[in-house]
Design a protein around this motif. Structure first.
Motif, PDB file in Angstrom:
ATOM      1  N   PHE A  95       0.890  -1.047  -0.011  1.00  0.00           N
ATOM      2  CA  PHE A  95       0.103  -0.063   0.181  1.00  0.00           C
ATOM      3  C   PHE A  95       0.862   1.318   0.022  1.00  0.00           C
ATOM      4  O   PHE A  95       0.586   2.232  -0.837  1.00  0.00           O
ATOM      5  CB  PHE A  95      -1.119   0.039   1.138  1.00  0.00           C
ATOM      6  CG  PHE A  95      -1.856   1.002   1.156  1.00  0.00           C
ATOM      7  CD1 PHE A  95      -2.911   1.106   0.274  1.00  0.00           C
ATOM      8  CD2 PHE A  95      -1.909   2.075   2.143  1.00  0.00           C
ATOM      9  CE1 PHE A  95      -4.112   2.240   0.161  1.00  0.00           C
ATOM     10  CE2 PHE A  95      -2.630   3.243   1.990  1.00  0.00           C
ATOM     11  CZ  PHE A  95      -3.725   3.248   1.081  1.00  0.00           C
ATOM     12  N   GLY A  96       1.944   1.260   0.842  1.00  0.00           N
ATOM     13  CA  GLY A  96       2.827   2.367   0.779  1.00  0.00           C
ATOM     14  C   GLY A  96       3.399   2.652  -0.584  1.00  0.00           C
ATOM     15  O   GLY A  96       3.769   3.830  -0.928  1.00  0.00           O
ATOM     16  N   LEU A 145       3.326   5.874  -3.225  1.00  0.00           N
ATOM     17  CA  LEU A 145       4.640   6.381  -3.674  1.00  0.00           C
ATOM     18  C   LEU A 145       4.567   6.661  -5.135  1.00  0.00           C
ATOM     19  O   LEU A 145       4.843   7.750  -5.616  1.00  0.00           O
ATOM     20  CB  LEU A 145       5.613   5.671  -3.265  1.00  0.00           C
ATOM     21  CG  LEU A 145       7.221   6.139  -3.709  1.00  0.00           C
ATOM     22  CD1 LEU A 145       7.362   7.512  -2.919  1.00  0.00           C
ATOM     23  CD2 LEU A 145       8.310   5.001  -3.287  1.00  0.00           C
ATOM     24  N   PHE A 146       4.135   5.512  -5.770  1.00  0.00           N
ATOM     25  CA  PHE A 146       4.204   5.535  -7.451  1.00  0.00           C
ATOM     26  C   PHE A 146       3.172   6.485  -7.954  1.00  0.00           C
ATOM     27  O   PHE A 146       3.205   7.062  -8.776  1.00  0.00           O
ATOM     28  CB  PHE A 146       4.109   4.063  -8.069  1.00  0.00           C
ATOM     29  CG  PHE A 146       5.272   3.210  -7.795  1.00  0.00           C
ATOM     30  CD1 PHE A 146       6.591   3.610  -8.000  1.00  0.00           C
ATOM     31  CD2 PHE A 146       5.256   2.024  -7.003  1.00  0.00           C
ATOM     32  CE1 PHE A 146       7.641   2.971  -8.000  1.00  0.00           C
ATOM     33  CE2 PHE A 146       6.415   1.326  -6.994  1.00  0.00           C
ATOM     34  CZ  PHE A 146       7.573   1.689  -7.433  1.00  0.00           C
ATOM     35  N   VAL A 147       1.983   6.228  -7.282  1.00  0.00           N
ATOM     36  CA  VAL A 147       1.074   7.418  -7.706  1.00  0.00           C
ATOM     37  C   VAL A 147       1.185   8.837  -7.329  1.00  0.00           C
ATOM     38  O   VAL A 147       1.114   9.792  -8.190  1.00  0.00           O
ATOM     39  CB  VAL A 147      -0.380   7.240  -6.832  1.00  0.00           C
ATOM     40  CG1 VAL A 147      -1.513   8.319  -7.031  1.00  0.00           C
ATOM     41  CG2 VAL A 147      -1.009   5.719  -7.266  1.00  0.00           C
ATOM     42  N   ALA A 148       2.023   8.925  -6.168  1.00  0.00           N
ATOM     43  CA  ALA A 148       2.570  10.429  -6.051  1.00  0.00           C
ATOM     44  C   ALA A 148       3.276  10.874  -7.060  1.00  0.00           C
ATOM     45  O   ALA A 148       3.740  12.230  -7.497  1.00  0.00           O
ATOM     46  CB  ALA A 148       3.063  10.630  -4.389  1.00  0.00           C
ATOM     47  N   LEU A 164       5.434  14.101 -11.391  1.00  0.00           N
ATOM     48  CA  LEU A 164       5.773  14.248 -12.926  1.00  0.00           C
ATOM     49  C   LEU A 164       4.908  15.039 -13.837  1.00  0.00           C
ATOM     50  O   LEU A 164       5.513  15.826 -14.636  1.00  0.00           O
ATOM     51  CB  LEU A 164       6.244  12.970 -13.331  1.00  0.00           C
ATOM     52  CG  LEU A 164       7.384  12.092 -12.558  1.00  0.00           C
ATOM     53  CD1 LEU A 164       7.525  10.695 -13.027  1.00  0.00           C
ATOM     54  CD2 LEU A 164       8.759  13.020 -13.121  1.00  0.00           C
ATOM     55  N   PHE A 165       3.743  14.561 -13.566  1.00  0.00           N
ATOM     56  CA  PHE A 165       2.637  15.318 -14.904  1.00  0.00           C
ATOM     57  C   PHE A 165       2.654  16.781 -14.475  1.00  0.00           C
ATOM     58  O   PHE A 165       2.849  17.540 -15.244  1.00  0.00           O
ATOM     59  CB  PHE A 165       1.418  14.595 -14.623  1.00  0.00           C
ATOM     60  CG  PHE A 165       0.191  15.275 -15.320  1.00  0.00           C
ATOM     61  CD1 PHE A 165       0.231  15.086 -16.558  1.00  0.00           C
ATOM     62  CD2 PHE A 165      -0.521  16.314 -14.660  1.00  0.00           C
ATOM     63  CE1 PHE A 165      -0.951  15.939 -17.485  1.00  0.00           C
ATOM     64  CE2 PHE A 165      -1.766  16.668 -15.183  1.00  0.00           C
ATOM     65  CZ  PHE A 165      -1.658  16.779 -16.702  1.00  0.00           C
ATOM     66  N   ALA A 183       2.606   0.643 -10.192  1.00  0.00           N
ATOM     67  CA  ALA A 183       1.730   1.025  -9.503  1.00  0.00           C
ATOM     68  C   ALA A 183       0.852  -0.324  -9.581  1.00  0.00           C
ATOM     69  O   ALA A 183       0.084  -0.820  -8.624  1.00  0.00           O
ATOM     70  CB  ALA A 183       0.889   2.129  -9.603  1.00  0.00           C
ATOM     71  N   ALA A 184       0.384  -0.793 -10.981  1.00  0.00           N
ATOM     72  CA  ALA A 184      -0.441  -1.703 -11.131  1.00  0.00           C
ATOM     73  C   ALA A 184       0.278  -2.937 -10.425  1.00  0.00           C
ATOM     74  O   ALA A 184      -0.766  -4.060  -9.924  1.00  0.00           O
ATOM     75  CB  ALA A 184      -0.504  -2.039 -12.592  1.00  0.00           C
TER      76      ALA A 184
END
Length: 191
Positions: A22-23, A27-30, A35-36, A61-62
């Protein structure tokens, strides 16, 4: 890293995996969102390399989402339950706990897997599963390297303790390289 991620077959592995995955997902979503927005601020358009990199963060993330889906319905065994089982085992027996493993068709979980005296005992902890399928899968996994090992699936710890008493409850068991290979093979198929 093992402190946060956990070690396959060790106490608390499922609980640690849930937290770690979950952490990492957050992190990957953030990172992807960051970056976007960096690309948007710098180039004043969405059509830039930062957007592509942000979108590519979906891939790791997937992977974390899949790991969470595998672990969420499962629970780690309690500390008292683990200590009771560890105390009941003879010296030389190998104990794997929080054991989650997959085949091409199913995800399966066992509370405990005990390897001793040319036997592999899987304790389901009253989980519903196709016993024949699980038994055959485990037998095929370990039979390639270790002939003569028997696989037994038990519904509860009590059934294991009863079986241990019936066998005379040895204080030690012989541990050889074949037993180490069986444990290794079992850990290879663990998630």
């Amino acid at each position: 890293m093992e402190r946060w991620k956990g070690t396959k077959g060790q106490f608390g592995y499922i609980r640690k995996q849930k937290k770690f995955q979950f952490g990492m997902l957050l992190l990957f979503v953030a990172i992807g969102i960051g970056l976007f927005f960096v690309g948007l601020l710098v180039h004043k358009t969405r059509a830039n390399l930062f957007t592509v990199l942000g979108i590519l963060m979906v891939l790791p993330a997937a992977k974390r989402v899949i790991a969470l889906v595998l672990m969420m319905p499962r629970h780690s065994v309690g500390k008292e339950q683990f200590d009771r089982m560890k105390g009941a085992l003879p010296e030389g027996a190998d104990l794997l706990t929080d054991y989650v493993f997959t085949s091409t068709e199913k995800v399966m979980a066992l509370d405990f897997v005990i390897v001793m005296n040319k036997n592999v005992y899987g304790i389901k902890g009253n989980k519903k599963m196709e016993d024949d399928y699980v038994k055959t899968y485990l037998k095929e996994t370990i039979s390639a390297s270790s002939r003569g090992y028997q696989v037994h699936l038990l519904d509860s710890e009590k059934a294991f303790y009863d079986r241990l008493k019936k066998q005379g409850n040895p204080t030690t068991t012989e541990k050889d390289s074949v037993q180490e290979k069986v444990v290794h093979d079992l850990l290879v198929i663990a998630v």
